[in-house]
Design an enzyme around this catalytic site. Structure first.
Site: not given
Length: 226
Positions: A108-110
């Site tokens: 969810r936070d690449i």
């Protein structure tokens, strides 16, 4: 004991420690509301992903409210990258992400800030405190980094978050590593939000096949991604 500050924000502090009687280790401290919960959650996720390629390795010693990782002597990734380096990085990250998804985890936070390179140029995908191992919490709202998050992560599309959300983050990260700039830019959060929902980034100047892969990963509609 030597200590080097690697990263500092209003939520997180990361340092490298050099004990006199052992190898270097990375200490990650969470601060602010929910700090203990975030650290314990990330530790549980990394335990679930242990042994997968491209995943940070937990150290044996794990004190409360602190995440301790083995030091792989990694350094921040930067762009623009040459096409050959970008292809190698993209392939490694895709293999890592496939393993993460098979284990039932969404990152969810690449972003480029969450990719580091080991001395042999192997990338590690780091920072799992926002990772999801079940259904999103009701009313959770926007999660991720504006400029790199998928349209469905804004909460404005009515679409659910799934593996394709991480694929968008992968595409956005590769775009930034290819061009030196994120695919979505703006002067404030509202402008970034609008561009995320309706803006179309210019295709990067890359070999056609690589360019097409990145642009497909950046499709607004999750059904149009891989």
């Amino acid at each position: 004991m030597g200590e080097e500050l690697l990263y500092l924000s209003d939520r997180t502090q990361v340092t490298r420690r050099s004990p006199p009687d052992g190898p270097d280790v990375i200490y990650k401290y969470a601060t602010g509301p929910g700090a203990t919960r975030r650290i314990e959650h990330e530790r549980a996720v990394l335990e679930k992903l242990a042994g997968l390629p491209g995943i940070p390795r937990l150290a044996a010693y794990q004190p409360r409210r602190t995440l301790v990782l083995r030091d792989d002597d990694a350094s921040p990734v930067t762009g623009p990258m040459s096409p050959p380096d970008l292809v190698r990085t993209a392939h490694s990250l895709a293999v890592t992400l496939a393993g993460v998804h098979r284990a039932g985890v969404l990152h969810r936070d690449i972003t480029p800030a969450n990719v580091v390179l080991c001395p042999d140029a192997t990338p590690l995908l780091i920072d799992y405190d926002l990772a999801l191992t079940g259904a999103p919490e009701p009313g959770e709202g926007l999660v991720g980094t504006l400029g790199f998050l998928a349209p469905e992560q804004t909460g404005r599309t009515g679409l659910s978050i799934d593996r394709r959300t991480d694929l968008y983050g992968l595409g956005a990260t590769l775009y930034a590593l290819a061009t030196g700039t994120p695919p979505v830019t703006g002067h404030d959060p509202l402008e970034l939000m609008h561009a995320t929902l309706v803006g179309t980034p210019a295709a990067p100047d890359l070999p056609p096949r690589l360019r097409d892969i990145i642009m497909r990963l950046l499709e607004k509609d999750p059904d149009q991604r891989y």
